[in-house]
Design an enzyme around this catalytic site. Structure first.
Site, PDB file in Angstrom:
ATOM      1  N   LEU A  80       8.860  -0.429   8.903  1.00  9.51           N
ATOM      2  CA  LEU A  80       8.438  -1.780   8.513  1.00  9.51           C
ATOM      3  C   LEU A  80       7.776  -1.715   7.137  1.00  9.51           C
ATOM      4  O   LEU A  80       7.393  -0.646   6.671  1.00  9.51           O
ATOM      5  CB  LEU A  80       7.485  -2.335   9.560  1.00  9.51           C
ATOM      6  CG  LEU A  80       8.164  -2.592  10.919  1.00  9.51           C
ATOM      7  CD1 LEU A  80       7.142  -2.703  12.029  1.00  9.51           C
ATOM      8  CD2 LEU A  80       9.032  -3.843  10.853  1.00  9.51           C
ATOM      9  N   CYS A  84       8.466  -2.820  -0.606  1.00  8.25           N
ATOM     10  CA  CYS A  84       7.197  -2.498  -1.287  1.00  8.25           C
ATOM     11  C   CYS A  84       6.877  -0.999  -1.215  1.00  8.25           C
ATOM     12  O   CYS A  84       6.729  -0.341  -2.246  1.00  8.25           O
ATOM     13  CB  CYS A  84       6.070  -3.348  -0.729  1.00  8.25           C
ATOM     14  SG  CYS A  84       4.436  -2.773  -1.197  1.00  8.25           S
ATOM     15  N   CYS A  89       6.878  -1.979  -5.161  1.00  7.75           N
ATOM     16  CA  CYS A  89       5.486  -2.003  -5.662  1.00  7.75           C
ATOM     17  C   CYS A  89       4.835  -0.623  -5.690  1.00  7.75           C
ATOM     18  O   CYS A  89       4.147  -0.279  -6.657  1.00  7.75           O
ATOM     19  CB  CYS A  89       4.607  -2.919  -4.820  1.00  7.75           C
ATOM     20  SG  CYS A  89       5.437  -4.283  -4.055  1.00  7.75           S
ATOM     21  N   HIS A 139       5.190   4.448   5.243  1.00  7.08           N
ATOM     22  CA  HIS A 139       6.174   3.944   6.218  1.00  7.08           C
ATOM     23  C   HIS A 139       5.659   4.145   7.635  1.00  7.08           C
ATOM     24  O   HIS A 139       5.729   3.260   8.485  1.00  7.08           O
ATOM     25  CB  HIS A 139       7.492   4.728   6.105  1.00  7.08           C
ATOM     26  CG  HIS A 139       8.260   4.455   4.845  1.00  7.08           C
ATOM     27  ND1 HIS A 139       8.029   3.374   4.049  1.00  7.08           N
ATOM     28  CD2 HIS A 139       9.299   5.111   4.274  1.00  7.08           C
ATOM     29  CE1 HIS A 139       8.861   3.398   3.026  1.00  7.08           C
ATOM     30  NE2 HIS A 139       9.648   4.441   3.138  1.00  7.08           N
ATOM     31  N   PHE A 501     -21.996  -5.545 -15.326  1.00  5.33           N
ATOM     32  CA  PHE A 501     -22.084  -4.967 -16.658  1.00  5.33           C
ATOM     33  C   PHE A 501     -20.754  -4.861 -17.399  1.00  5.33           C
ATOM     34  O   PHE A 501     -20.666  -5.199 -18.553  1.00  5.33           O
ATOM     35  CB  PHE A 501     -22.796  -3.613 -16.656  1.00  5.33           C
ATOM     36  CG  PHE A 501     -23.068  -3.116 -18.051  1.00  5.33           C
ATOM     37  CD1 PHE A 501     -23.773  -3.906 -18.946  1.00  5.33           C
ATOM     38  CD2 PHE A 501     -22.596  -1.905 -18.492  1.00  5.33           C
ATOM     39  CE1 PHE A 501     -24.013  -3.486 -20.251  1.00  5.33           C
ATOM     40  CE2 PHE A 501     -22.834  -1.469 -19.793  1.00  5.33           C
ATOM     41  CZ  PHE A 501     -23.539  -2.264 -20.666  1.00  5.33           C
TER      42      PHE A 501
HETATM   43  C1  COM Z   1       2.919  -3.121   2.107  1.00  3.56           C
HETATM   44  C2  COM Z   1       3.965  -3.570   3.042  1.00  3.56           C
HETATM   45  S1  COM Z   1       3.346  -1.753   1.135  1.00  3.56           S
HETATM   46  S2  COM Z   1       3.319  -4.812   4.029  1.00  3.56           S
HETATM   47  O1  COM Z   1       3.129  -5.994   3.209  1.00  3.56           O
HETATM   48  O2  COM Z   1       2.010  -4.361   4.559  1.00  3.56           O
HETATM   49  O3  COM Z   1       4.221  -5.074   5.121  1.00  3.56           O
END
Ligand code: COM
Length: 523
Positions: A80, A84, A89, A139, A501
């Protein structure tokens, strides 16, 4: 339809480490078994099937589950979290960190404790390999967290096939739900020129999967958007001659002209060559199916660049085909699924979220749209349109912005006041300000490289209209600052805050230097 073999984890509690091993084996192709995690103790109809378990599907699912709903994610990958952590990302952040480190090393190479860097080319492949090995960790955490902590149901490592607005087939079985939430993501736009399929032509997707050699001392990046700039900055930081072929203009996304100019000047100072109004017209074959060179049409004519590495970053196309073909959902001109502010498609009970609905293809939109679709599917009436968000990109620096750039502000308001660092002064950039976290060495030794900060104020209402930051460590502050600016933050209120600061809190200090005046003036 053949039934695939199934790894049923429903009654198991794999640790993060065990998930890691399992995911690695499935990604290596040792098996194509589907992973099933379905609650045996829940025979309620699903409130929604999330087709795709990236950020939008996972966050939408988590929200629905938290509301007491029943959801099912179906995703073709064995993990899942979607693109990303796999190819988008997370690797980009790794590469941008490397670019910042390398810029520091190259700037100070041979002085202080920095080894000389002249003529040194560092490895791209080693960093890619480091990422490829390391990504299994995130992952595994996603699968673990989703099962053990979020109580989500999911089927992984098998594509879901839409049957109708309530039914999806996966691994030879059909699943029905009251709603279908499409989270099918997007894919990189290809560069449609002769030679596009040669080995050595990469996007962010295949770079981290297949790079198995060290790119040559010259590389070509195609595009001028965020992704192109970020990867290009990393390649150039490794010491390679890096040419960015940009069809129109580079860095158009940065809203303030002065900031854009500063960022661009520093990119070029690092050696990045930005060829604007230039297009790749052909990629040459070395006779063995690999890239040997690139022909670029520039305003001055065609140029041949010898290289074995081309990185294409031309944006992304939503994966809307299956939904359009099977369900007939309405599609827009960029292949995006059209949704209303409740994330509803043109087909009843079918929602679409994330990159599938077009720009901005950003993480916050994926997660938030997934969550909002879940709430609507659960009976709420809640609207979401991503706009007016703070944004950022990485060059060798982190560049953050919110609200208006100076040009747009002046077009809309007649009494614009600018507060900035370095301040207007006869030495220009050559003053040791801003002096911020991670730019202190630059401030003391190479002042013109120590970043740029700019606040745009409406002198009549005293409200902050825009903020812009080049340096490091401002992103977090910007997302909170954006909320305040939308609520009407004034220079006086800004000056009331307690600064930490450095970094964007310079804005707080500077505000105090002017807030005492009724007639605000630039600083
Ligand atoms: C983040 C993946 S790298 S999720 O948005 O947490 O599913």
């Amino acid at each position: 339809m053949n039934e695939l073999s199934v790894i049923d984890v429903t009654d198991q509690r794999p640790t993060i480490e065990e998930w890691g091993h399992r995911i690695e084996r499935l990604l290596d192709g040792e098996s194509n078994a589907a992973i099933f995690n379905l609650r045996a103790d829940d025979d309620r109809e699903f409130d929604a099937i999330f087709l795709g378990g990236g950020a939008s599907g996972r966050f939408g699912s988590a929200y629905m589950r938290a509301m007491g709903g029943r959801q099912l994610i179906i995703d073709q990958w064995p993990f899942l979290g979607g693109s990303c952590p796999h190819n988008a990302c997370v690797p980009h952040h790794l590469f941008s960190d490397c670019a910042a480190e390398l810029m520091l090393q190259r700037t100070f190479g041979g002085s202080l404790w920095f080894p000389p860097m002249d003529g040194v080319i560092t490895s791209i492949k080693e960093v890619v390999d480091l990422f490829r090995r390391g990504r299994i960790g995130p992952h595994a955490i996603m699968n673990y967290q989703s099962k053990e902590q979020l109580d989500l149901e999911y089927i992984l490592n098998v594509p879901g096939r839409i049957i109708d607005a309530h039914t999806v087939e996966a691994a030879g079985r059909t699943f029905r739900a009251r709603n279908l939430i499409l989270c099918l993501g997007a894919r990189p736009q290809i560069l449609d020129v002769p030679g596009k399929d040669l080995k050595g032509v990469y996007t962010n997707v295949n770079l981290v999967e297949t790079l198995d050699y060290e790119p040559s001392a010259t590389v070509v990046v195609v595009g001028g958007s965020k992704t192109a700039v970020e990867y290009g900055s990393f390649f150039s930081a490794t010491g390679r001659r890096t040419i960015m072929a940009v069809r129109s203009e580079c860095l158009k996304i940065v809203p303030d002209g002065e900031i854009r100019g500063y960022v661009r000047d520093r990119m070029e100072e690092q050696g990045l060559e930005i060829w604007e109004r230039s297009q790749v017209v052909r990629i040459e074959d070395d006779g063995e199916g690999r890239v040997a060179g690139v022909i670029i049409r520039t305003p001055k004519g065609e140029e041949r660049v010898e290289t074995n590495f081309v990185f294409v970053a031309l944006g992304e196309i939503p994966n809307s085909e299956m939904a359009a073909d099977v369900l007939g959902v309405e599609i827009g001109p960029k292949n995006e699924v059209i949704v209303d502010s409740q994330l509803r498609t043109s087909v009843p009970n079918v929602y679409a979220v994330g990159d599938l609905i077009g720009g901005p293809m950003e993480m916050f939109k994926a997660r938030k749209s997934g969550m909002y679709a879940a709430r609507n599917a659960m009976g709420a009436t809640i609207h979401y349109e991503p706009k007016d968000f703070p944004d950022f990109l990485h060059t060798h620096y982190e560049v953050s912005w919110l609200g208006l750039g100076e040009e747009e502000a002046r077009a809309k308001y007649s009494n614009i006041v600018i507060i900035k660092m370095p301040p207007n002064n006869p030495n220009g950039l050559d003053v040791a300000l801003p002096a911020s976290d991670r730019t202190m060495l630059y401030a003391f030794a190479k002042p013109h490289m120590s970043g740029y900060q700019k606040l745009i104020i409406d002198g009549d209402t005293r409200r902050v209209l825009g903020a812009h930051h080049v340096g490091y460590g401002a992103k977090d502050a910007f997302q909170y600052l954006n909320v305040l600016v939308k609520q009407g933050l004034t220079i006086d209120q800004l000056g009331e805050m307690d600064e930490l600061f450095l970094n964007p809190t310079h804005f707080i200090q500077l505000s105090r230097l002017r807030a005492g005046r009724q007639d605000l003036v630039d600083l």
